[in-house]
Structure formats: C-alpha cells, structure tokens
Write a protein that holds these residues in place. Structure first.
Motif, PDB file in Angstrom:
ATOM      1  N   THR A  25      55.377  21.814  24.131  1.00 49.88           N
ATOM      2  CA  THR A  25      55.754  22.648  25.286  1.00 49.88           C
ATOM      3  C   THR A  25      57.241  22.527  25.589  1.00 49.88           C
ATOM      4  O   THR A  25      57.940  23.535  25.782  1.00 49.88           O
ATOM      5  N   ALA A  26      57.741  21.287  25.619  1.00 48.77           N
ATOM      6  CA  ALA A  26      59.146  21.064  25.962  1.00 48.77           C
ATOM      7  C   ALA A  26      60.087  21.642  24.902  1.00 48.77           C
ATOM      8  O   ALA A  26      61.081  22.304  25.236  1.00 48.77           O
ATOM      9  N   VAL A  27      59.764  21.403  23.627  1.00 54.11           N
ATOM     10  CA  VAL A  27      60.617  21.931  22.550  1.00 54.11           C
ATOM     11  C   VAL A  27      60.561  23.457  22.534  1.00 54.11           C
ATOM     12  O   VAL A  27      61.587  24.126  22.331  1.00 54.11           O
ATOM     13  N   LEU A  28      59.376  24.029  22.779  1.00 50.15           N
ATOM     14  CA  LEU A  28      59.236  25.487  22.822  1.00 50.15           C
ATOM     15  C   LEU A  28      60.126  26.084  23.912  1.00 50.15           C
ATOM     16  O   LEU A  28      60.820  27.087  23.684  1.00 50.15           O
ATOM     17  N   MET A  75      73.020  21.475  38.559  1.00 51.97           N
ATOM     18  CA  MET A  75      72.185  21.389  39.756  1.00 51.97           C
ATOM     19  C   MET A  75      70.737  21.036  39.442  1.00 51.97           C
ATOM     20  O   MET A  75      69.940  20.813  40.346  1.00 51.97           O
ATOM     21  N   THR A  76      70.379  21.000  38.161  1.00 56.40           N
ATOM     22  CA  THR A  76      68.979  20.844  37.770  1.00 56.40           C
ATOM     23  C   THR A  76      68.379  19.531  38.254  1.00 56.40           C
ATOM     24  O   THR A  76      67.238  19.487  38.724  1.00 56.40           O
ATOM     25  N   ARG A  86      57.549  19.036  37.740  1.00 50.02           N
ATOM     26  CA  ARG A  86      56.584  19.948  37.123  1.00 50.02           C
ATOM     27  C   ARG A  86      56.651  21.331  37.768  1.00 50.02           C
ATOM     28  O   ARG A  86      56.667  22.356  37.072  1.00 50.02           O
ATOM     29  N   ASN A  87      56.700  21.373  39.104  1.00 48.31           N
ATOM     30  CA  ASN A  87      56.770  22.653  39.808  1.00 48.31           C
ATOM     31  C   ASN A  87      58.051  23.406  39.456  1.00 48.31           C
ATOM     32  O   ASN A  87      58.030  24.623  39.213  1.00 48.31           O
ATOM     33  N   THR A 129      65.626  20.214  31.816  1.00 50.57           N
ATOM     34  CA  THR A 129      64.373  19.598  32.262  1.00 50.57           C
ATOM     35  C   THR A 129      63.473  19.276  31.075  1.00 50.57           C
ATOM     36  O   THR A 129      62.774  18.248  31.080  1.00 50.57           O
ATOM     37  N   ALA A 130      63.498  20.113  30.046  1.00 51.06           N
ATOM     38  CA  ALA A 130      62.695  19.842  28.853  1.00 51.06           C
ATOM     39  C   ALA A 130      63.102  18.518  28.222  1.00 51.06           C
ATOM     40  O   ALA A 130      62.260  17.750  27.739  1.00 51.06           O
ATOM     41  N   GLN A 131      64.408  18.224  28.230  1.00 52.32           N
ATOM     42  CA  GLN A 131      64.899  16.972  27.652  1.00 52.32           C
ATOM     43  C   GLN A 131      64.296  15.770  28.377  1.00 52.32           C
ATOM     44  O   GLN A 131      63.862  14.799  27.762  1.00 52.32           O
TER      45      GLN A 131
END
Length: 530
Positions: A25-28, A75-76, A86-87, A129-131
């Motif tokens: 999911t994160a890599v996608l 800002m992430t 998650r949200n 965020t995926a990282q």
C-alpha cells in the motif's frame, strides 16, 4: 522515557501478511505520486490541442502540481499529528484520486491547472507519510531494509512516467493518464483504513494556536520560488516583471518565515533542528541528490528526443534498466547498513560512481549516439543512485533524537524536491546558453573558402538538384542543411558541457562527506515525520 518510546514503536510493528499488505500500500501510494510528476510531460501537446491552450498555459499543468507538492511536504508531519496518521493518509489518497478524476474531465486549461494543484496537495502528503508508515511497520533491526523498499518506489517512479504516458497517449487519449489513478486510489484507500495504524500523539493544538502566519509565509516563499524555477528560462528570467515580483516575494517570504518559526511557540516547521551539523550537511546532500536524480531524468529524455528524434516511449524504455539497477541494489544497501558498514563510505562511492556516469555520457554523446552507447552509463547511474538514497537519509538523521528526527526528515524531503526543481531550471538555462555560445564559436571557425566545406555544399546542392530543385533553390537548401548541422552539433556540445559540470559537482561533494559525524548508535528512522 525510552521504554515508553519503544513500546509505542513496537505497537506499530507488523508481521507476516499484514506487513506485506502495508508495504504494498505504501509503495503503491509513493509510486502514484511520483509517477504523476512526470507522466503528464509527454501529454502536453495533446492537452494543448484538446483544450485550446498556449504552450505557456499548458506548462502550468506541471507547475501547479510541483508547487502544491513542495508546499505540503514540510507541513506533513504537523498535519499527521493534528488529524492522526491513518486518517490523514487516507484523506490524502481520496483527495489525490478525486482530483485525478476531475483532471481527466477538465473542459478548459484552467480547470485542469486547478485540479492538478489539488492533486498535488494530496500527492505531497502521500510521498512523505508512506515513508513513515512503511518504516514503522518493520522492527528497528530491519528499518534500513524498510527504507530501501521505499527508496525503490522513489527512484523508479520518475522513470516510469514517460514510457507509461507515451504508451497511453499512443493507444488512448490523455485523460486516461489520470483515470488510471482511480482504481489504484480506491484500493489504496480501503487497504489503508483496514490495515494502517496511527501512533498516539499528544494533545492537539487549538485553532488559535495553529501557525497560520507560518503556513502563509511558507506557501508564499515556496510557491514563488517554484514558479521562478519552472518559468524562469522561458520568461527570460529577470527581464520579466512577474519573475522580478515573485523574486521579491520569495526573499521576504523566506525572511518572514524564518523569523516566525524561530519566535512562535508552536511553529509548523522547527528550524532550530538545523543546529545539528549532520543534518545541515545532509540537507545539502539531499539537495544535490535531487539535482542529480531529477536533473538526469530530465536531461537524457531531452537529448534523445530533441537531438536523436526518439519518441517518448523509446526514451522511457531507455531509462528503465537504470531504474531496475537501483531497485536491485536497494535491498543490498539495506543489508549493508544493517551489518554496520559506514554510510559515509557508501555515499562517497555513490558520488564517485555518479561522476563516472556523467564522464562516460560526456564521452559517448554524438548526433548519432544509439541506445547501445548509453546503456552501460545509465546502469552506472542506477548503481550510484542506489548508493546515495538510503545512506544520505540515515546519515542526515544519525545524530538526532526523538521528535527532532521527524523534524529533520521534513527538511531532507523538501530539499530533495527543491534540488530537482533547481536542477531542471539550471540545466534548461545552460543548455540554451551553452548552445548559443557553441553555435557562435562553430560558425566563426567555419571557413566557407575551405575545400572540405565547399565540397560538402556542392554534394548537398547536387543532391537537391537531382530531386528536381533549380540551382539557386538547391544552393539555398544546401546552406540550410549546413546551418541545421551546425546547430545540432552546438546542441550536442552543450549537453556534453552539462554532463561534465554535473560530474564536477558530484566529485566536489566527496570531501564534505568526511565532515559527517558518526551517530552514537542506530537511529530510529520511524520517528521521521512524527
């Protein structure tokens, strides 16, 4: 305190099937974001025709996305804390997916630009965020490997865009470069809501504590700078009033942002973390990494398409072996880091290999260079990138602790993106200026009375006369061919210069690696973006 942190970290670690799903999911999501930065490049002419836009107008399709990306990245971390990771991640995917649908349905150029900006706001959040999500899902001992897996998506992504876009444009219509995001985005949203966990954060800020002024100054500074870099060359830099105005906004926005973040109690970006010497050097290295990654991803397609006459699909296919080499090396680099091999050695070797790549490319460029001549230099590029991405990230954060790691990681991500923007802007400018200079030099040394030149013109003239042109028309066309030949040679020489100067830049970086201190113990990169 350390025990509490460890417990918090352990609660996010996944095993078996759940970890595989979260990793995919994160890599996608990272791939979706990065592919979309380059996939539209090959569709701009089709967009112009369909939407009735000018070249300047359609360039905003790229610029708007890039500006939104660079604004939201720093800002992430703060936004994740306010809304829960998650949200925030799920909402970012939804924004990206809905904006992709709207982009495909745009009826005029400014609708498309607006939707691309919204898509960029969602996409910038996906990347960072995926990282963090993929890193936190692995035990501390395997987090070097987690960074390597994430790095595969980041490095391969920019290369997949052009061939994928070329294939879609060749077989379908340009809206489908956005529509392909929709099913992938829906799947990623569902998997995120089902499997991704959020760490427990402290008390959220109240509305009156939010650093609204800091957000505004950051948007003004970064947005203006990104516009200048994207449009400077085509608008003749400071000869254009808009560029001058935005340069003033950039300078005062930066100064105001620094003042605000250093004095406000709840800054959106903590600048004090830059007091760490490793992070300061690391941000410079990330900038240069972005310069090299995006700059070379930009310059090779420009050369193959403008000089060699290749189409977008063939150009993209040329770059794929380089990306696959990087992807192959990433797990190896992750294991090397786990075994304690100093990252300084890897980074220094990576810059040296990158220098070898640029020198090799400098030597093989001709007006008739083939794919076989560039294959091995590009493989070398892939090896260099593999040795740079993860080690630079870990070195930058190696002497930071706790919350500072996340704050430092925001700078490395932003500087990598800005490095790419600077690289493309500078390369574009110098290709044009070096080309003009080389053309002047070649023409001044072209002796029209020499036997070789006269013989060449005569051969061309006879060839055109054989096709039915009159003697005067054939002579004019012969001179035209000679002029085009000089221009093409001047362009090749300008590309050779660019590769040489890029190589020198990477070579100069190597001594600075020696200034990096060894971190005391292993860092927890999962704190990045907390």
């Amino acid at each position: 305190m350390a025990g509490v942190a460890a417990t918090a970290d352990d609660s996010l670690v996944e095993y078996g099937f759940r970890r595989v799903i979260i990793t995919i999911t994160a890599v996608l999501c990272a791939l979706l974001e990065i592919v979309d930065t380059t996939i539209v490049n090959v569709a701009l002419s089709d967009m112009r025709g369909t939407l009735g836009a000018t070249l300047t107008d359609v360039a905003w399709v790229i610029t708007a996305y890039a500006i939104a990306n660079v604004i939201v990245i720093p800002m992430t971390s703060w936004l994740s804390q306010q809304f829960g990771r998650r949200n925030y991640f799920a909402v970012s995917i939804i924004i990206f997916t809905v904006a992709s649908f709207l982009c495909g349905n745009a009826t005029n150029i400014w609708e498309l630009v607006t939707f691309r900006f919204i898509q960029g706001l969602g996409g910038g959040a996906l990347l960072v965020t995926a990282q963090t999500i993929i890193t936190e899902s692995y035990p501390i001992a395997k987090r070097g490997m987690a960074q390597a897996i994430y790095g595969m998506g980041v490095i391969v992504g920019p290369t997949l865009g052009p061939p994928l876009g070329g294939y879609i444009i060749k077989n379908y219509e340009w809206p489908y470069i956005f529509y392909i995001n929709i099913p992938l985005g829906i799947i990623a949203t569902l998997l995120t809501l089902m499997y991704v966990k959020s760490p427990k954060y402290g008390e959220k800020l109240k509305a009156n504590q939010v650093d609204w002024l800091g957000i505004g100054l950051l948007a003004a500074f970064i947005g203006s700078l990104q516009y200048i870099l994207e449009h400077g060359q085509q608008d003749d830099w400071f000869a254009d009033g808009t560029i001058v105005t935005l340069s003033v906004v950039t300078v005062f926005g930066l100064l105001g942002f620094i003042w605000r973040e250093m004095t406000y109690a709840h800054p959106i970006v903590n600048l004090k973390v830059l007091g760490d010497s490793n992070l300061r050097i690391g941000t410079i290295m990330c900038f240069i990494l972005g310069f090299g990654l995006y700059g070379t991803t930009f310059i090779v397609p420009i050369y193959t398409q403008s000089v060699l006459g290749w189409d977008a699909l063939d150009t993209g296919l040329l770059l794929i072996p380089s990306s696959l080499t990087t992807a192959f090396m990433m797990p190896i680099i992750g294991k090397m880091i786990q075994r304690g091999i100093p990252q300084t050695y890897m980074v220094a070797l990576g810059f040296l290999i990158f220098f070898g790549f640029t020198l090799w490319m400098h030597n093989v460029l001709t007006p008739d260079t083939g794919a076989e001549h560039m294959f091995w230099p590009l493989i070398l590029r892939g090896m260099g990138l593999g040795l740079l991405f993860v080690p630079i990230t870990t070195l930058s954060l190696s002497t930071l602790k706790g919350k500072s790691i996340g704050e430092g990681a925001a700078f490395t991500g932003m500087m990598r993106q800005l490095g790419g923007s600077f690289g493309i802007a500078i390369i574009t400018t110098f290709i044009s200026r070096f080309g003009q200079q080389h053309r002047v030099d070649l023409v001044s040394n072209l002796n029209t009375t020499s036997f070789e030149v006269q013989q060449r013109i005569m051969q061309l003239k006879q060839g055109f006369m054989a096709k039915g042109f009159s003697a005067s028309e054939a002579l004019a066309k012969a001179h035209q061919v000679m002029d085009l030949s000089v221009t093409k040679q001047a362009t090749v020489l300008s590309f050779m210069d660019i590769f040489m100067y890029l190589g020198i830049l990477f070579l100069v970086c190597i001594p600075f690696i020696l200034l990096v201190k060894r971190g005391k113990g292993k860092i927890d990169i999962a704190d990045a973006m907390h």
